[in-house]
Design a protein around this motif. Structure first.
Motif, PDB file in Angstrom:
ATOM      1  N   THR A  24       0.834  -1.204   0.000  1.00 40.74           N
ATOM      2  CA  THR A  24       0.000   0.000   0.000  1.00 40.74           C
ATOM      3  C   THR A  24       0.866   1.249   0.000  1.00 40.74           C
ATOM      4  OG1 THR A  24      -1.747  -1.204   1.186  1.00 40.74           O
ATOM      5  CG2 THR A  24      -1.873   1.187   1.194  1.00 40.74           C
ATOM      6  N   GLY A  25       1.967   1.232   0.739  1.00 36.80           N
ATOM      7  CA  GLY A  25       2.892   2.364   0.735  1.00 36.80           C
ATOM      8  C   GLY A  25       3.525   2.575  -0.630  1.00 36.80           C
ATOM      9  N   ILE A  26       3.918   1.489  -1.276  1.00 37.95           N
ATOM     10  CA  ILE A  26       4.500   1.590  -2.618  1.00 37.95           C
ATOM     11  C   ILE A  26       3.467   2.135  -3.601  1.00 37.95           C
ATOM     12  CG2 ILE A  26       5.397   0.236  -4.560  1.00 37.95           C
ATOM     13  CD1 ILE A  26       6.703  -1.610  -2.416  1.00 37.95           C
ATOM     14  N   TYR A  27       2.245   1.616  -3.512  1.00 34.94           N
ATOM     15  CA  TYR A  27       1.192   2.099  -4.408  1.00 34.94           C
ATOM     16  C   TYR A  27       0.859   3.559  -4.123  1.00 34.94           C
ATOM     17  CZ  TYR A  27       0.427  -2.794  -5.682  1.00 34.94           C
ATOM     18  OH  TYR A  27       0.586  -4.073  -6.134  1.00 34.94           O
ATOM     19  N   THR A  28       0.935   3.950  -2.859  1.00 34.67           N
ATOM     20  CA  THR A  28       0.695   5.349  -2.506  1.00 34.67           C
ATOM     21  C   THR A  28       1.734   6.254  -3.154  1.00 34.67           C
ATOM     22  OG1 THR A  28      -0.323   4.694  -0.414  1.00 34.67           O
ATOM     23  CG2 THR A  28       0.458   6.963  -0.592  1.00 34.67           C
ATOM     24  N   ILE A  29       2.970   5.815  -3.164  1.00 34.06           N
ATOM     25  CA  ILE A  29       4.026   6.606  -3.830  1.00 34.06           C
ATOM     26  C   ILE A  29       3.717   6.728  -5.325  1.00 34.06           C
ATOM     27  CG2 ILE A  29       6.466   6.599  -4.481  1.00 34.06           C
ATOM     28  CD1 ILE A  29       6.999   5.310  -1.703  1.00 34.06           C
ATOM     29  N   PHE A  30       3.297   5.624  -5.953  1.00 40.24           N
ATOM     30  CA  PHE A  30       2.934   5.680  -7.372  1.00 40.24           C
ATOM     31  C   PHE A  30       1.752   6.624  -7.605  1.00 40.24           C
ATOM     32  CE2 PHE A  30       4.943   1.342  -8.203  1.00 40.24           C
ATOM     33  CZ  PHE A  30       5.984   1.878  -8.940  1.00 40.24           C
ATOM     34  N   VAL A  31       0.756   6.564  -6.718  1.00 42.52           N
ATOM     35  CA  VAL A  31      -0.408   7.444  -6.850  1.00 42.52           C
ATOM     36  C   VAL A  31       0.007   8.903  -6.708  1.00 42.52           C
ATOM     37  CG1 VAL A  31      -2.536   8.149  -5.680  1.00 42.52           C
ATOM     38  CG2 VAL A  31      -2.165   5.755  -6.203  1.00 42.52           C
ATOM     39  N   LEU A  32       0.860   9.191  -5.745  1.00 35.59           N
ATOM     40  CA  LEU A  32       1.320  10.568  -5.551  1.00 35.59           C
ATOM     41  C   LEU A  32       2.133  11.049  -6.750  1.00 35.59           C
ATOM     42  CD1 LEU A  32       2.205  10.538  -1.764  1.00 35.59           C
ATOM     43  CD2 LEU A  32       0.222  11.569  -2.881  1.00 35.59           C
ATOM     44  N   ILE A  33       2.891  10.164  -7.376  1.00 35.22           N
ATOM     45  CA  ILE A  33       3.605  10.533  -8.601  1.00 35.22           C
ATOM     46  C   ILE A  33       2.603  10.912  -9.686  1.00 35.22           C
ATOM     47  CG2 ILE A  33       5.012   9.594 -10.496  1.00 35.22           C
ATOM     48  CD1 ILE A  33       6.557   8.016  -8.333  1.00 35.22           C
ATOM     49  N   GLY A  34       1.521  10.163  -9.795  1.00 35.00           N
ATOM     50  CA  GLY A  34       0.472  10.485 -10.770  1.00 35.00           C
ATOM     51  C   GLY A  34      -0.189  11.819 -10.483  1.00 35.00           C
ATOM     52  N   VAL A  35      -0.423  12.114  -9.195  1.00 33.48           N
ATOM     53  CA  VAL A  35      -1.017  13.399  -8.817  1.00 33.48           C
ATOM     54  C   VAL A  35      -0.078  14.546  -9.203  1.00 33.48           C
ATOM     55  CG1 VAL A  35      -1.717  14.839  -6.865  1.00 33.48           C
ATOM     56  CG2 VAL A  35      -2.459  12.462  -6.965  1.00 33.48           C
ATOM     57  N   VAL A  36       1.199  14.389  -8.916  1.00 32.49           N
ATOM     58  CA  VAL A  36       2.172  15.449  -9.234  1.00 32.49           C
ATOM     59  C   VAL A  36       2.285  15.635 -10.744  1.00 32.49           C
ATOM     60  CG1 VAL A  36       4.625  16.048  -9.123  1.00 32.49           C
ATOM     61  CG2 VAL A  36       3.451  15.208  -7.090  1.00 32.49           C
ATOM     62  N   ILE A  37       2.307  14.546 -11.506  1.00 34.75           N
ATOM     63  CA  ILE A  37       2.381  14.662 -12.963  1.00 34.75           C
ATOM     64  C   ILE A  37       1.148  15.373 -13.507  1.00 34.75           C
ATOM     65  CG2 ILE A  37       2.316  13.326 -15.119  1.00 34.75           C
ATOM     66  CD1 ILE A  37       4.155  11.292 -13.725  1.00 34.75           C
ATOM     67  N   ALA A  38      -0.033  15.008 -13.021  1.00 36.82           N
ATOM     68  CA  ALA A  38      -1.264  15.670 -13.475  1.00 36.82           C
ATOM     69  C   ALA A  38      -1.260  17.141 -13.099  1.00 36.82           C
ATOM     70  CB  ALA A  38      -2.483  14.970 -12.882  1.00 36.82           C
ATOM     71  N   CYS A  39      -0.752  17.463 -11.913  1.00 31.62           N
ATOM     72  CA  CYS A  39      -0.675  18.869 -11.493  1.00 31.62           C
ATOM     73  C   CYS A  39       0.271  19.648 -12.391  1.00 31.62           C
ATOM     74  CB  CYS A  39      -0.227  18.948 -10.044  1.00 31.62           C
ATOM     75  SG  CYS A  39       0.098  20.625  -9.506  1.00 31.62           S
ATOM     76  N   LEU A  40       1.422  19.066 -12.706  1.00 30.34           N
ATOM     77  CA  LEU A  40       2.383  19.740 -13.578  1.00 30.34           C
ATOM     78  C   LEU A  40       1.827  19.947 -14.987  1.00 30.34           C
ATOM     79  CD1 LEU A  40       5.709  18.030 -12.447  1.00 30.34           C
ATOM     80  CD2 LEU A  40       4.938  20.362 -11.951  1.00 30.34           C
ATOM     81  N   ILE A  41       1.098  18.952 -15.496  1.00 28.12           N
ATOM     82  CA  ILE A  41       0.477  19.102 -16.813  1.00 28.12           C
ATOM     83  C   ILE A  41      -0.580  20.192 -16.751  1.00 28.12           C
ATOM     84  CG2 ILE A  41      -1.012  17.954 -18.494  1.00 28.12           C
ATOM     85  CD1 ILE A  41       0.581  15.380 -17.922  1.00 28.12           C
ATOM     86  N   HIS A  42      -1.376  20.201 -15.696  1.00 23.60           N
ATOM     87  CA  HIS A  42      -2.392  21.238 -15.519  1.00 23.60           C
ATOM     88  C   HIS A  42      -1.737  22.620 -15.441  1.00 23.60           C
ATOM     89  CE1 HIS A  42      -5.313  23.559 -12.945  1.00 23.60           C
ATOM     90  NE2 HIS A  42      -6.009  23.283 -14.033  1.00 23.60           N
ATOM     91  N   PHE A  43      -0.661  22.707 -14.708  1.00 19.60           N
ATOM     92  CA  PHE A  43       0.062  23.974 -14.575  1.00 19.60           C
ATOM     93  C   PHE A  43       0.653  24.420 -15.911  1.00 19.60           C
ATOM     94  CE2 PHE A  43       3.994  26.339 -13.640  1.00 19.60           C
ATOM     95  CZ  PHE A  43       3.456  27.401 -12.917  1.00 19.60           C
ATOM     96  N   ALA A  44       1.175  23.473 -16.673  1.00 16.93           N
ATOM     97  CA  ALA A  44       1.804  23.810 -17.954  1.00 16.93           C
ATOM     98  C   ALA A  44       0.802  24.300 -18.987  1.00 16.93           C
ATOM     99  CB  ALA A  44       2.569  22.604 -18.497  1.00 16.93           C
ATOM    100  N   PHE A  45      -0.411  23.765 -18.952  1.00 14.54           N
ATOM    101  CA  PHE A  45      -1.407  24.113 -19.972  1.00 14.54           C
ATOM    102  C   PHE A  45      -2.478  25.071 -19.467  1.00 14.54           C
ATOM    103  CE2 PHE A  45       0.227  20.047 -21.635  1.00 14.54           C
ATOM    104  CZ  PHE A  45       0.599  20.488 -22.888  1.00 14.54           C
ATOM    105  N   ARG A  46      -2.267  25.697 -18.342  1.00  9.92           N
ATOM    106  CA  ARG A  46      -3.268  26.637 -17.842  1.00  9.92           C
ATOM    107  C   ARG A  46      -3.273  27.879 -18.711  1.00  9.92           C
ATOM    108  NH1 ARG A  46       0.948  28.305 -14.233  1.00  9.92           N
ATOM    109  NH2 ARG A  46       1.075  30.561 -14.283  1.00  9.92           N
ATOM    110  N   LYS A  47      -4.405  28.568 -18.697  1.00  9.99           N
ATOM    111  CA  LYS A  47      -4.525  29.802 -19.474  1.00  9.99           C
ATOM    112  C   LYS A  47      -4.216  30.974 -18.576  1.00  9.99           C
ATOM    113  CE  LYS A  47      -7.968  27.871 -22.508  1.00  9.99           C
ATOM    114  NZ  LYS A  47      -9.323  27.919 -22.982  1.00  9.99           N
ATOM    115  N   ASP A  48      -3.357  31.837 -19.035  1.00  8.06           N
ATOM    116  CA  ASP A  48      -2.975  33.016 -18.237  1.00  8.06           C
ATOM    117  C   ASP A  48      -3.937  34.152 -18.470  1.00  8.06           C
ATOM    118  OD1 ASP A  48      -0.805  31.849 -17.017  1.00  8.06           O
ATOM    119  OD2 ASP A  48       0.530  32.353 -18.679  1.00  8.06           O
TER     120      ASP A  48
END
Length: 170
Positions: free
Chosen positions: A146-170
C-alpha cells in the motif's frame, strides 16, 4: 409598424423563444401571431430553451464525477488484484493513472484523499481475502505494498498537477 410575412415570422420565432430578439422583433412576431393561426401554432410548438444551464451543467459534472470515482475504484480493485501475481508490474502504470484521475476529480485534495482511499480499499480487500494470493500477504506486507502504491499514486497526482500547470490559461 409594418406587417411581416410568415417566412420572416418563422425566422424570428426561434430568436423570440430564446429571448435574444430585439423589442421590435418581439412586437412584430406578437402582432403577426395574433392574426396568423399557423405561425401562432408554430410559436406554441417550439420548445422553450433550457433556462437553467447551470443546473444542467452541475448535474452533468456530478454524473461525470460519480463515473470517475467508480472508474478510480475499479482501477484500485484491479491493481490490488494484480499484487501477488506475475502481472504486478502493470501497477506502475495503473496507480499513477489513478493518481492523475484523482487530481482531476479532487484537485490538490487528491494528495491525501486518494492514498486514504487506497489504504481503506487494501484493508477491506485483505479482510475479505479478495486479493489474489492473499494467503501469502500478511498485514505488514500489505502495508508495504500500500505504501508503494501510494508513492505511485502521488507521482500520478504530481504529474497531473504539472500538466495542468503547464497548460493553464494566463
Amino acid at each position: 409598424m409594418n406587417k411581416i410575412t410568415c417566412d420572416i415570422c418563422m425566422d424570428l420565432i426561434p430568436l423570440v423563444k430564446d429571448g435574444i430578439a430585439s423589442d421590435d422583433s418581439v412586437k412584430a412576431v406578437t402582432l403577426h401571431t395574433e392574426q396568423c393561426d399557423s405561425c401562432r401554432a408554430l410559436l406554441g410548438e417550439m420548445p422553450s430553451p433550457v433556462t437553467d444551464t447551470d443546473k444542467a451543467f452541475k448535474k452533468f459534472t456530478g454524473q461525470l464525477r460519480t463515473f470517475s470515482v467508480m472508474l478510480m475504484m475499479f482501477g484500485l480493485l484491479f491493481g490490488f488484484g494484480l499484487t501477488a501475481g506475475s502481472e504486478i508490474f502493470y501497477n506502475s502504470i495503473i496507480m499513477p493513472a489513478i493518481g492523475a484521475l484523482g487530481y482531476v476529480i479532487f484537485g490538490w485534495k487528491a494528495v491525501y484523499e486518494v492514498p486514504i482511499l487506497l489504504f481503506i480499499t487494501s484493508y477491506i480487500l485483505n479482510a475479505l481475502h479478495m486479493i489474489k494470493g492473499a494467503e501469502h500477504l500478511d498485514i505488514y506486507s500489505l502495508l508495504i505494498w500500500t505504501g508503494i502504491y501510494t508513492i505511485f499514486v502521488l507521482i500520478g497526482v504530481v504529474i497531473a498537477c504539472l500538466i495542468h500547470f503547464a497548460f493553464r490559461k494566463d
